[in-house]
Design a protein around this motif. Structure first.
Motif, short mmCIF file in Angstrom:
data_model
loop_
_atom_site.label_atom_id
_atom_site.label_comp_id
_atom_site.label_asym_id
_atom_site.label_seq_id
_atom_site.Cartn_x
_atom_site.Cartn_y
_atom_site.Cartn_z
N LEU A 93 0.82 -1.21 0.00
CA LEU A 93 0.00 0.00 0.00
C LEU A 93 0.85 1.26 0.00
O LEU A 93 0.33 2.36 -0.18
N ALA A 94 2.15 1.12 0.22
CA ALA A 94 3.05 2.28 0.23
C ALA A 94 4.35 1.91 -0.47
O ALA A 94 5.44 2.07 0.07
N ALA A 95 4.23 1.42 -1.70
CA ALA A 95 5.40 0.91 -2.42
C ALA A 95 6.39 2.02 -2.74
O ALA A 95 7.61 1.81 -2.68
N MET A 96 5.92 3.20 -3.10
CA MET A 96 6.83 4.32 -3.42
C MET A 96 7.69 4.67 -2.21
O MET A 96 8.90 4.91 -2.34
N ASN A 97 7.08 4.74 -1.04
CA ASN A 97 7.82 5.07 0.16
C ASN A 97 8.86 4.00 0.48
O ASN A 97 9.98 4.31 0.91
N SER A 98 8.50 2.73 0.27
CA SER A 98 9.44 1.64 0.53
C SER A 98 10.61 1.68 -0.45
O SER A 98 11.77 1.49 -0.06
N GLU A 99 10.32 1.94 -1.71
CA GLU A 99 11.39 2.09 -2.70
C GLU A 99 12.32 3.22 -2.33
O GLU A 99 13.55 3.10 -2.44
N HIS A 100 11.74 4.33 -1.90
CA HIS A 100 12.54 5.50 -1.54
C HIS A 100 13.51 5.15 -0.42
O HIS A 100 14.70 5.51 -0.46
N ALA A 101 13.03 4.44 0.61
CA ALA A 101 13.89 4.07 1.73
C ALA A 101 15.02 3.14 1.27
O ALA A 101 16.20 3.34 1.63
N TYR A 102 14.68 2.13 0.48
CA TYR A 102 15.70 1.17 0.03
C TYR A 102 16.74 1.84 -0.87
O TYR A 102 17.95 1.67 -0.68
N VAL A 103 16.28 2.61 -1.84
CA VAL A 103 17.19 3.23 -2.80
C VAL A 103 18.12 4.22 -2.11
O VAL A 103 19.32 4.30 -2.42
N MET A 104 17.59 4.99 -1.15
CA MET A 104 18.47 5.92 -0.43
C MET A 104 19.55 5.17 0.33
O MET A 104 20.69 5.66 0.45
N GLY A 105 19.23 3.99 0.86
CA GLY A 105 20.24 3.20 1.54
C GLY A 105 21.36 2.77 0.62
O GLY A 105 22.55 2.88 0.95
N VAL A 106 21.01 2.29 -0.59
CA VAL A 106 22.03 1.88 -1.56
C VAL A 106 22.85 3.08 -2.01
O VAL A 106 24.08 3.01 -2.13
N GLU A 107 22.19 4.22 -2.23
CA GLU A 107 22.90 5.42 -2.68
C GLU A 107 23.86 5.94 -1.61
O GLU A 107 24.94 6.45 -1.93
N LYS A 108 23.50 5.81 -0.34
CA LYS A 108 24.42 6.23 0.72
C LYS A 108 25.65 5.34 0.75
O LYS A 108 26.77 5.81 0.98
N MET A 109 25.47 4.04 0.50
CA MET A 109 26.63 3.15 0.45
C MET A 109 27.54 3.51 -0.72
O MET A 109 28.75 3.32 -0.66
N LEU A 110 26.96 4.02 -1.81
CA LEU A 110 27.73 4.42 -2.98
C LEU A 110 28.21 5.86 -2.89
O LEU A 110 28.80 6.38 -3.86
N ASP A 111 27.92 6.53 -1.79
CA ASP A 111 28.31 7.93 -1.57
C ASP A 111 27.71 8.85 -2.65
O ASP A 111 28.38 9.73 -3.21
N LEU A 112 26.42 8.66 -2.92
CA LEU A 112 25.72 9.49 -3.91
C LEU A 112 24.83 10.54 -3.26
O LEU A 112 24.21 11.34 -3.97
N THR A 113 24.73 10.54 -1.94
CA THR A 113 23.84 11.47 -1.26
C THR A 113 24.27 12.90 -1.55
O THR A 113 25.43 13.28 -1.37
N GLY A 114 23.31 13.71 -2.01
CA GLY A 114 23.58 15.12 -2.32
C GLY A 114 24.15 15.36 -3.70
O GLY A 114 24.38 16.52 -4.08
#
Length: 404
Positions: A93-114
């Motif tokens: 029921l909240a797939a977009m929010n779940s995707e957002h959380a997961y993708v931000m986690g992967v991007e932080k590991m790749l140092d893409l934040t910001g």
């Protein structure tokens, strides 16, 4: 708290003694009832084993595991970018929010934040808040069904349909989107989306006034939910409750403010909390009240995103980040935890990577619905059987996330 709840002392009904509820040890007035396994009111399959004394609840034992998603084991055999469709299927029921959380986690590991384009971040927040509205609409509407209010469900699902059509226009799917990708999006917004979304928001604002009058201010609804299922703040914290369940108990905790991820620090919005206006702080009415108030705050955020997308961050040819995300995502060897504010609470992902493979060694999901479900036995003892349904419905559970 109603007077009936004082007739039973919780210490008399702890489950530490495995023989306590064997049939031969029950008192003559007590019965073991099985509520479920069933789909209505739980968005999935849940069985509640209830020990009752007439119409009073002596104890409740939740039985999980009827809806297997196997998310974590699937994730440990797939590359990072192919896990996103499985994330959708936890809290569907909240797939977009779940995707957002997961993708931000992967991007932080790749140092893409910001380092991503600002337009991309505004679109992510826009679709996440639209999905937050849709999720809360289901929670409020089906909760009305749980306690006998049918009209509210019809009205609110009518308005949710507009959101489903907007999200379908973006990515072609109504519930399981696979839209937010690592380092980008499936595609930019369709031409004319901002204008159509603005029309919807202008339509929705007066409907929220009707929703308040129909549900949270309704005398019968108040009588069925006020002073029922009271969850004290300290108990909610000890059980790890988050989201509207925790904020309904009076704690002003929202990860969009606390962690300040994406472009949420630029947004002007409030954090509603339960105040006990109709009963006791932390009761079923407060939890539902918080969700209704959060719908208004999501509307504010959507309006601010639309202004940015139409004025300062318009559509450009160079939308996708160039060269930031490799074809094979191989984060450095690390243990990493990322979290975000889902409509139901804190959704977190624990990653363990070895630095060599594009497949995670371990991926563990922290499901907010599981923690919110675990509190039900504590706040149900001594309640009426009819109130037990109201308590379960007030938690807004999705069993696909619990049985992940």
């Amino acid at each position: 708290m109603n007077k009936i709840q004082y007739q039973y002392k919780p210490e008399n009904f702890k489950l530490s003694d495995p023989n306590k509820y064997r049939l031969e040890n029950l008192r003559s007035e007590e019965m073991i009832l099985s509520l479920g396994p069933q789909h209505p009111s739980t968005h999935g399959v849940l069985r509640m084993e209830v020990i009752s004394d007439g119409e009073l609840v002596v104890d409740v034992i939740p039985h999980l595991g009827y809806l297997h998603r196997c998310f974590e084991k699937h994730a440990e055999s797939l590359p990072f970018n192919q896990i996103i469709p499985y994330v959708d299927r936890m809290d569907y029921l909240a797939a977009m929010n779940s995707e957002h959380a997961y993708v931000m986690g992967v991007e932080k590991m790749l140092d893409l934040t910001g380092k991503l384009p600002k337009r991309l971040e505004y679109i992510r927040v826009l679709v996440a808040e639209l999905n937050r509205l849709a999720s809360h609409f289901v929670a409020i509407g089906t909760y009305g069904l749980d306690i006998g209010a049918y009209t509210a469900f019809l009205w609110i699902m009518r308005d949710r349909e507009h959101i489903q059509r907007l999200l379908e226009w973006i990515c072609g799917a109504r519930m399981l989107y696979n839209y937010i990708w690592v380092g980008g999006l499936f595609y930019d917004l369709p031409v004319g989306f901002e204008e159509r979304c603005t029309e919807f928001i202008n339509y929705l604002k007066p409907k929220m006034v009707e929703l308040r009058q129909l549900v949270i201010e309704n005398k019968i609804f108040v009588q069925r939910t006020a002073n029922v299922g009271v969850l004290p703040m300290d108990l909610a914290i000890n059980y790890g409750c988050t989201g509207p369940v925790l904020r309904g108990s009076g704690l002003k905790l929202d990860l969009r403010k606390v962690d300040g991820y994406s472009v949420y620090p630029e947004m002007d919005f409030d954090i509603p909390v339960g105040k006990g206006e109709m009963g006791t702080v932390g009761d079923c009415w407060d939890r539902n009240y918080v969700r209704v108030e959060e719908c208004d705050e999501s509307i504010k955020i959507i309006e601010q995103c639309l202004i940015q997308l139409k004025n300062d961050h318009k559509r450009t040819q160079d939308f996708e980040p160039q060269g930031l995300v490799p074809k094979k995502i191989r984060p450095q060897a690390m243990d990493f935890y990322a979290r975000a504010e889902n409509p139901k609470g804190e959704l977190g992902f624990f990653f363990r990577t070895d630095g060599r493979s594009d497949i995670p060694v371990r991926l563990k999901a922290r499901a907010c619905s599981l923690h919110n479900l675990s509190i039900i036995p504590e706040i149900s003892r001594g309640a009426m059987l009819a109130d037990l349904v109201a308590i379960i419905g007030s938690m807004d559970l999705v069993m696909g996330e619990v049985d992940r």
